[in-house]
Design a protein around this motif. Sequence first.
Motif, PDB file in Angstrom:
ATOM      1  N   ASP A 215       0.987  -1.036   0.051  1.00  0.00           N
ATOM      2  CA  ASP A 215      -0.146  -0.084  -0.036  1.00  0.00           C
ATOM      3  C   ASP A 215       0.790   1.162   0.152  1.00  0.00           C
ATOM      4  O   ASP A 215       2.177   1.078   0.085  1.00  0.00           O
ATOM      5  CB  ASP A 215      -0.854  -0.130   1.492  1.00  0.00           C
ATOM      6  CG  ASP A 215      -2.214  -0.688   1.073  1.00  0.00           C
ATOM      7  OD1 ASP A 215      -2.754  -0.005   0.227  1.00  0.00           O
ATOM      8  OD2 ASP A 215      -2.563  -1.486   1.661  1.00  0.00           O
TER       9      ASP A 215
ATOM     10  N   ASP B 165      -4.825   1.668   3.635  1.00  0.00           N
ATOM     11  CA  ASP B 165      -5.672   0.649   2.734  1.00  0.00           C
ATOM     12  C   ASP B 165      -7.197   0.972   2.637  1.00  0.00           C
ATOM     13  O   ASP B 165      -7.794   0.425   1.822  1.00  0.00           O
ATOM     14  CB  ASP B 165      -5.498  -0.900   2.964  1.00  0.00           C
ATOM     15  CG  ASP B 165      -5.636  -1.154   4.487  1.00  0.00           C
ATOM     16  OD1 ASP B 165      -5.778  -0.078   5.373  1.00  0.00           O
ATOM     17  OD2 ASP B 165      -5.539  -2.438   4.929  1.00  0.00           O
ATOM     18  N   ARG B 166      -7.627   1.911   3.550  1.00  0.00           N
ATOM     19  CA  ARG B 166      -9.052   2.233   3.406  1.00  0.00           C
ATOM     20  C   ARG B 166      -9.502   2.743   2.360  1.00  0.00           C
ATOM     21  O   ARG B 166     -10.474   2.251   1.872  1.00  0.00           O
ATOM     22  CB  ARG B 166      -9.181   3.353   4.505  1.00  0.00           C
ATOM     23  CG  ARG B 166     -10.300   2.873   5.433  1.00  0.00           C
ATOM     24  CD  ARG B 166     -10.458   3.952   6.693  1.00  0.00           C
ATOM     25  NE  ARG B 166      -9.357   3.860   7.835  1.00  0.00           N
ATOM     26  CZ  ARG B 166      -8.707   4.756   8.435  1.00  0.00           C
ATOM     27  NH1 ARG B 166      -8.882   5.922   8.201  1.00  0.00           N
ATOM     28  NH2 ARG B 166      -8.083   4.401   9.449  1.00  0.00           N
TER      29      ARG B 166
ATOM     30  N   LYS C  77      -4.310   5.671  11.433  1.00  0.00           N
ATOM     31  CA  LYS C  77      -4.278   6.012   9.950  1.00  0.00           C
ATOM     32  C   LYS C  77      -4.005   5.047   8.912  1.00  0.00           C
ATOM     33  O   LYS C  77      -2.926   4.633   8.627  1.00  0.00           O
ATOM     34  CB  LYS C  77      -3.393   7.143   9.825  1.00  0.00           C
ATOM     35  CG  LYS C  77      -3.605   8.503  10.240  1.00  0.00           C
ATOM     36  CD  LYS C  77      -3.059   9.460   9.494  1.00  0.00           C
ATOM     37  CE  LYS C  77      -3.698  10.831   9.778  1.00  0.00           C
ATOM     38  NZ  LYS C  77      -3.069  11.913   8.818  1.00  0.00           N
ATOM     39  N   ARG C  78      -4.998   4.084   8.471  1.00  0.00           N
ATOM     40  CA  ARG C  78      -4.414   3.018   7.664  1.00  0.00           C
ATOM     41  C   ARG C  78      -5.020   3.465   6.206  1.00  0.00           C
ATOM     42  O   ARG C  78      -5.629   4.001   5.913  1.00  0.00           O
ATOM     43  CB  ARG C  78      -5.787   1.882   7.955  1.00  0.00           C
ATOM     44  CG  ARG C  78      -5.532   1.190   9.229  1.00  0.00           C
ATOM     45  CD  ARG C  78      -6.513  -0.117   9.323  1.00  0.00           C
ATOM     46  NE  ARG C  78      -6.541  -0.864   8.100  1.00  0.00           N
ATOM     47  CZ  ARG C  78      -6.959  -1.992   8.464  1.00  0.00           C
ATOM     48  NH1 ARG C  78      -7.515  -2.723   9.636  1.00  0.00           N
ATOM     49  NH2 ARG C  78      -6.760  -3.138   7.239  1.00  0.00           N
TER      50      ARG C  78
ATOM     51  N   HIS D 186     -10.514  -0.431   0.162  1.00  0.00           N
ATOM     52  CA  HIS D 186     -11.422  -1.704   0.844  1.00  0.00           C
ATOM     53  C   HIS D 186     -12.803  -1.672   0.208  1.00  0.00           C
ATOM     54  O   HIS D 186     -13.312  -2.868  -0.076  1.00  0.00           O
ATOM     55  CB  HIS D 186     -11.820  -1.078   2.280  1.00  0.00           C
ATOM     56  CG  HIS D 186     -10.597  -1.574   3.313  1.00  0.00           C
ATOM     57  ND1 HIS D 186     -10.748  -1.155   4.475  1.00  0.00           N
ATOM     58  CD2 HIS D 186      -9.584  -2.174   3.188  1.00  0.00           C
ATOM     59  CE1 HIS D 186      -9.565  -1.603   5.227  1.00  0.00           C
ATOM     60  NE2 HIS D 186      -8.809  -2.060   4.274  1.00  0.00           N
TER      61      HIS D 186
ATOM     62  N   SER E 275     -11.586  -2.150  13.646  1.00  0.00           N
ATOM     63  CA  SER E 275     -10.338  -2.137  13.147  1.00  0.00           C
ATOM     64  C   SER E 275     -10.001  -1.643  11.728  1.00  0.00           C
ATOM     65  O   SER E 275      -9.097  -1.115  11.643  1.00  0.00           O
ATOM     66  CB  SER E 275     -10.130  -3.952  12.633  1.00  0.00           C
ATOM     67  OG  SER E 275     -10.551  -4.542  13.978  1.00  0.00           O
ATOM     68  N   ARG E 276     -11.174  -1.427  10.988  1.00  0.00           N
ATOM     69  CA  ARG E 276     -10.969  -0.685   9.671  1.00  0.00           C
ATOM     70  C   ARG E 276     -10.726   0.678  10.021  1.00  0.00           C
ATOM     71  O   ARG E 276      -9.884   1.638   9.249  1.00  0.00           O
ATOM     72  CB  ARG E 276     -12.022  -0.882   8.821  1.00  0.00           C
ATOM     73  CG  ARG E 276     -12.019  -2.300   8.150  1.00  0.00           C
ATOM     74  CD  ARG E 276     -13.341  -2.608   7.300  1.00  0.00           C
ATOM     75  NE  ARG E 276     -13.276  -3.890   6.903  1.00  0.00           N
ATOM     76  CZ  ARG E 276     -12.747  -4.442   5.802  1.00  0.00           C
ATOM     77  NH1 ARG E 276     -12.060  -3.714   4.933  1.00  0.00           N
ATOM     78  NH2 ARG E 276     -13.169  -5.632   5.549  1.00  0.00           N
ATOM     79  N   LEU E 277     -11.299   1.265  11.227  1.00  0.00           N
ATOM     80  CA  LEU E 277     -11.144   2.823  11.534  1.00  0.00           C
ATOM     81  C   LEU E 277     -10.170   3.027  12.171  1.00  0.00           C
ATOM     82  O   LEU E 277      -9.906   4.439  12.572  1.00  0.00           O
ATOM     83  CB  LEU E 277     -12.466   3.263  12.049  1.00  0.00           C
ATOM     84  CG  LEU E 277     -13.932   3.053  10.832  1.00  0.00           C
ATOM     85  CD1 LEU E 277     -15.034   3.539  11.664  1.00  0.00           C
ATOM     86  CD2 LEU E 277     -13.649   3.818   9.760  1.00  0.00           C
TER      87      LEU E 277
ATOM     88  N   GLU F  82     -16.595 -10.050  10.071  1.00  0.00           N
ATOM     89  CA  GLU F  82     -16.593  -8.508  10.291  1.00  0.00           C
ATOM     90  C   GLU F  82     -17.628  -8.286  11.546  1.00  0.00           C
ATOM     91  O   GLU F  82     -17.268  -7.300  12.274  1.00  0.00           O
ATOM     92  CB  GLU F  82     -17.585  -8.007   9.224  1.00  0.00           C
ATOM     93  CG  GLU F  82     -16.489  -7.875   7.838  1.00  0.00           C
ATOM     94  CD  GLU F  82     -15.624  -6.846   7.888  1.00  0.00           C
ATOM     95  OE1 GLU F  82     -15.642  -6.029   8.480  1.00  0.00           O
ATOM     96  OE2 GLU F  82     -14.474  -7.131   7.168  1.00  0.00           O
TER      97      GLU F  82
END
Lengths: 382, 191
Positions: A260, B156-157, B153-154, B160, B148-150, B140
């Motif tokens: 990424d 890959d968001r 600072k990911r 998704h 987990s997704r939030l 999920e």
Amino acid sequence: MQAMVYRGPYRIRVEEKDRPPIEHPNDAIVRVTRAAICGSDLHLYHGMMPDTRVGMTFGHEFVGVVDEVGPSVRNLKPGDRVMVPFNVYCGSCFYCARGLFSNCHNVNPNATAVGGIYGYSHTCGGYDGGQAEYVRVPFADVGPSPIPEWMDDDDAVLLTDALATGYFGAQLGDIVEGDVVVVFGAGPVGLYAAKSAWLMGAGRVIVIDHLDYRLEKAASFAHAETYNFAEYDDIVVHLKKITDHLGADVAIDAVGAEADGNFLQHVTAAKLKLQGGSPVALNWAIDSVRKGATISVMGAYGPMFSAVKFGDALNKGLTLRMNQCPVKRQWPRLFEHVRNGYLKPSDLVTHRIPLEHIAEAYHIFSAKLDGCIKPLIVPNAA
Amino acid sequence: MPYSADKPKLAESSDELRARIPGWGVDLDPKDRPSVPKLRFDANLNGAHWEFPERQPEKWPRERSIEHKFLTPVFGTACPPKGLSGMIRRYSYRTYSEGRAAHWLLLLAADRVDAVESTLGSLLSRRPDNPVTETGVRSEFTHHGLASRLAGKRADRAHHPLDPIIVAAPWVLAGGAVYLALSRVVRRRRT
Ligand SMILES: NC(=O)c1ccc[n+]([C@@H]2O[C@H](COP(=O)([O-])OP(=O)(O)OC[C@H]3O[C@@H](n4cnc5c(N)ncnc54)[C@H](O)[C@@H]3O)[C@@H](O)[C@H]2O)c1
Ligand SMILES: [Zn+2]
Ligand SMILES: [Zn+2]
């Protein structure tokens, strides 16, 4: 027997399959007691690896008990607890004779550029893998090793790939005392590589990722200095700033094909499959290290071309070293390190999931949910 | 600083590191590491008691890279090629070396065909594919998907949302094909 089966990108299920038969006199059949999911399995799961067929069972990290042996097997007998390197290899070809087990020429008819790997598409030989109750292990006198009696299955299974690969990755960095080492990727491979870099005398170890929970592990497990690349405008410039503008002496790419950090690279590689892999981490490594540095690439890329910044690598006089890990070559030394407590492989295990729920395990590991770092798979019969 | 001859000083000396990090420096000697030197001949052939391995029986014509001199003595037998995807795969192996992009692009295309073929085939079997359970998406809800997704600072968001599209594509295509076929049959019946 129960086995994980691939049904198409992002889809797997557990099926009832025939127990694998002996197909060659030096085969063994192993009853699996522990398996794991590797970052490499995600490339298959996402449909990136050419010739990944519906119906295949994945899994190249597994340990178990010998159930049956072929007529020419001398070193193993039913009942032995064994760990099996992820490489399928013959021991006797030009490459094996010289220690390049991951480059064996006698086990993969589908391709000459890569050796044999359990459960890793037909491009890597078409062998069913160990995320199942039983698995066929070719060349039983060459690859498998008895698990030392003091080692438990959870540690042993991590020695069949992730730990061996991280340790191998640090070696290919040619680290000398006092080197500044930057590791891209805080997955199992990157975390073990970071820890191993200290064993080889690194003076400073930096780990880069975008998942805070994994960076926390890098600090606690691998004693590393960590940075979340998503928090910086340009991680290459940041790495220059924190190294007095020289750059690191050694970089390790522990990310590979689905990196990424650059939307176009990620989508063209991981989603559209237009290049072998997204070389974002590799390009960051090339641009951030000092001139004359060494880059060790453990991250896996597909057989197609990838948009790598070769010009910068040339102009900077870099040394690029890479391979699939020849696992068994690492074992005697790693056994010592585990026994002495320098490395504790199972510290990275976050999930233990029964084989029947493996679809959830893949989803959790792939989407990086629930603080997942390393999921182990436990077959019912174990 | 790269602008002058000396290397920047490290924050910690080797002795301090040895005291802080268990095992620091146990593999200090670059020559005494398991993968050094890269090529190391083992006269015992790693436990192999053959010069060239016995050959595993070939139960069906095994596809192979044209860069190989012959079929390797040992090989996997997981999924023999079948259907249209099998024809594409065989053609690709027979025609192009690993050096050609066409080889890999055809194999990737065959993988997509295989997924559609197998999904359609499963609808006629006792165990049809179930896109919901097979994606493991249930986790999920059981394993903190959204949180987990939030978190943090990911990077890959941003992509998704593409994943469900990739999963749904073969179903939408297959559904569309079935719809068109049916409506054609219905129209023909009426006229
Ligand atoms: N060479 C070998 O023998 C070998 C063996 C095992 C695994 N691998 C490869 O090593 C890689 C890592 O495996 P893993 O099990 O640790 O996988 P993983 O998916 O758990 O870890 C990859 C990590 O990289 C991070 N990442 C993504 N983009 C990044 C970027 N641009 N910079 C820094 N970090 C980034 C991800 O957030 C993730 O934490 C995979 O590509 C795998 O195929 C190679
Ligand atoms: Zn792996
Ligand atoms: Zn070999």
